[in-house]
Enzyme design. Structure first.
Site, PDB file in Angstrom:
ATOM      1  N   VAL A 169       0.872  -1.180   0.000  1.00 43.90           N
ATOM      2  CA  VAL A 169       0.000   0.000   0.000  1.00 43.90           C
ATOM      3  C   VAL A 169       0.906   1.226   0.000  1.00 43.90           C
ATOM      4  CG1 VAL A 169      -1.926   1.188   1.109  1.00 43.90           C
ATOM      5  CG2 VAL A 169      -1.615  -1.270   1.481  1.00 43.90           C
ATOM      6  N   HIS A 170       0.804   2.045  -1.033  1.00 43.13           N
ATOM      7  CA  HIS A 170       1.674   3.214  -1.052  1.00 43.13           C
ATOM      8  C   HIS A 170       1.024   4.461  -1.634  1.00 43.13           C
ATOM      9  CE1 HIS A 170       2.191   2.248  -5.320  1.00 43.13           C
ATOM     10  NE2 HIS A 170       2.613   3.483  -5.476  1.00 43.13           N
ATOM     11  N   ARG A 171      -0.079   4.323  -2.357  1.00 43.18           N
ATOM     12  CA  ARG A 171      -0.663   5.497  -3.017  1.00 43.18           C
ATOM     13  C   ARG A 171      -1.221   6.477  -1.984  1.00 43.18           C
ATOM     14  NH1 ARG A 171      -1.161   5.844  -8.346  1.00 43.18           N
ATOM     15  NH2 ARG A 171      -0.583   4.001  -9.542  1.00 43.18           N
ATOM     16  N   ALA A 172      -0.890   7.749  -2.186  1.00 39.82           N
ATOM     17  CA  ALA A 172      -1.319   8.786  -1.245  1.00 39.82           C
ATOM     18  C   ALA A 172      -2.835   8.838  -1.122  1.00 39.82           C
ATOM     19  CB  ALA A 172      -0.777  10.152  -1.674  1.00 39.82           C
ATOM     20  N   ASP A 199      -2.067  -1.617  -4.213  1.00 39.93           N
ATOM     21  CA  ASP A 199      -2.616  -0.472  -4.932  1.00 39.93           C
ATOM     22  C   ASP A 199      -1.602   0.034  -5.965  1.00 39.93           C
ATOM     23  OD1 ASP A 199      -0.739   0.844  -3.386  1.00 39.93           O
ATOM     24  OD2 ASP A 199      -2.174   2.101  -2.295  1.00 39.93           O
TER      25      ASP A 199
END
Length: 350
Positions: A202-205, A277
């Site tokens: 999970v990394h999307r802002a 994501d």
């Protein structure tokens, strides 16, 4: 030909590796690293292990607001282009580095090559979507990874010098998976058994910076039974902790430090399913034929959705858990070329 390649983040270097190997058999290539994403893993060993050419120019731009970052990169790239006078400028994908390189070259009347042209999520709230569209419209050679990408360009009246060559990431995964099998020891270090854990990224802002979305995602992780491995970026960990969440309360969750690319490929290839994501991870899962659950409302890689290979679930806990628990028999097709996209690209640059 003298080709100037602009890169800004680790995934772009990985994609560029197979292309550079082919280009350098025929042409002269120089690489500009904008420094858009600082990555501690990009040490000398990163380039040596993956057999990636080291950059010739380091701009050291670093993070910042989109306008400031893109503008600073544009100015610095322009200076290099004026000095070096390349025959082509080559960019990958959809980062601010991509757009800055394309704009700098086009204003100097240097032909632009765009690899991964034609991708569209049709969500203009994503900065990557703006970067893709603008880069495509100033490019002179557009190398698409799929038929869908070609059609997207056609719909925007971009018809000339558009080629479906396949996906260079497919080339990179195929090459590096063999290296990973020889070099990675991540399963042993983490005491993991193949096909007995779920891999999470999970990394999307749009997810990590939204309290309600992270609450829903962590609720889903709590309900998913079994071992879950999450290589987490320090920024993501800090954001989650600042929002008041405690990852130690999620049963079966193994939070580990970020891993190198070969270790990541190994984790992906041995996962039971992947929950992510990330655009890149969606494709890697497809190439390795690992079922994927994507926590987004849209994906630019629509081909992966065919045959239940990838399931879009957003951040709804019920949808996430249902997709993880669902027994699927995904159908995988040769949608991303023949694994020789880099060869095709090199052959077409004249």
């Amino acid at each position: 030909m003298k080709i100037m390649t602009v890169l800004g983040a680790r995934p772009q270097f990985i994609k560029a590796a197979p292309v550079s190997r082919e280009l350098r058999k025929v042409h002269t290539e120089l690489i500009i690293h904008t420094g858009q994403h600082y990555d501690a893993n990009m040490s000398d060993i990163f380039f040596e292990e993956l057999e990636i050419p080291k950059p010739d120019f380091h701009l050291g731009v670093g993070s910042g607001n989109h306008g400031k970052q893109t503008g600073e990169m544009l100015a610095k790239i322009e200076e290099i282009l004026v000095d070096e006078k390349p025959d082509y400028l080559l960019v990958y994908g959809d980062t601010n580095s991509t757009l800055a390189g394309a704009l700098a070259a086009s204003k100097l009347h240097i032909p632009v090559i765009h690899i991964e042209a034609g991708l569209r999520s049709f969500n203009k709230k994503m900065p990557e979507e703006i970067n893709r569209i603008m880069t495509d419209h100033v490019s002179d050679l557009l190398f698409c990874p799929t038929k869908t990408a070609v059609q997207n360009l056609k719909d925007e009246n971009i018809l000339e010098n558009v080629f479906n060559v396949g996906d260079v990431m497919y080339d990179a995964v195929d090459y590096n998976l063999k290296l990973a099998e020889d070099k990675s020891e991540i399963l042993e270090k983490q005491k993991l058994t193949s096909k007995e854990y779920y891999l999470i990224t999970v990394h999307r802002a749009e997810n990590t910076d939204d309290h309600e979305k992270m609450k829903d995602i962590l609720e889903a992780f709590t309900q998913i039974k079994g071992d879950k491995v999450w290589p987490i970026h320090p920024r993501t960990r800090k954001v989650i902790e600042d929002q008041g969440f405690d990852l130690t309360e999620v049963p079966g969750l193994h939070v580990i430090d970020p891993v190198g690319y070969l270790d990541m490929l190994t984790l992906e290839n041995n996962a039971r399913k992947i929950i992510t994501d990330s655009g890149g991870v969606q494709k890697e899962a497809y190439f390795m034929q690992i079922p994927c659950i994507t926590m987004r409302e849209q994906t630019e890689w629509v081909e992966t959705l065919e045959g239940n290979a990838n399931i879009l679930v957003g951040t709804d806990p019920k949808k996430i858990v249902s997709a993880v628990e669902k027994t699927v028999a995904p159908i995988y097709q040769d949608l991303f070329g023949d694994g020789k996209a880099s060869v095709h690209i090199s052959d077409m640059i004249r």
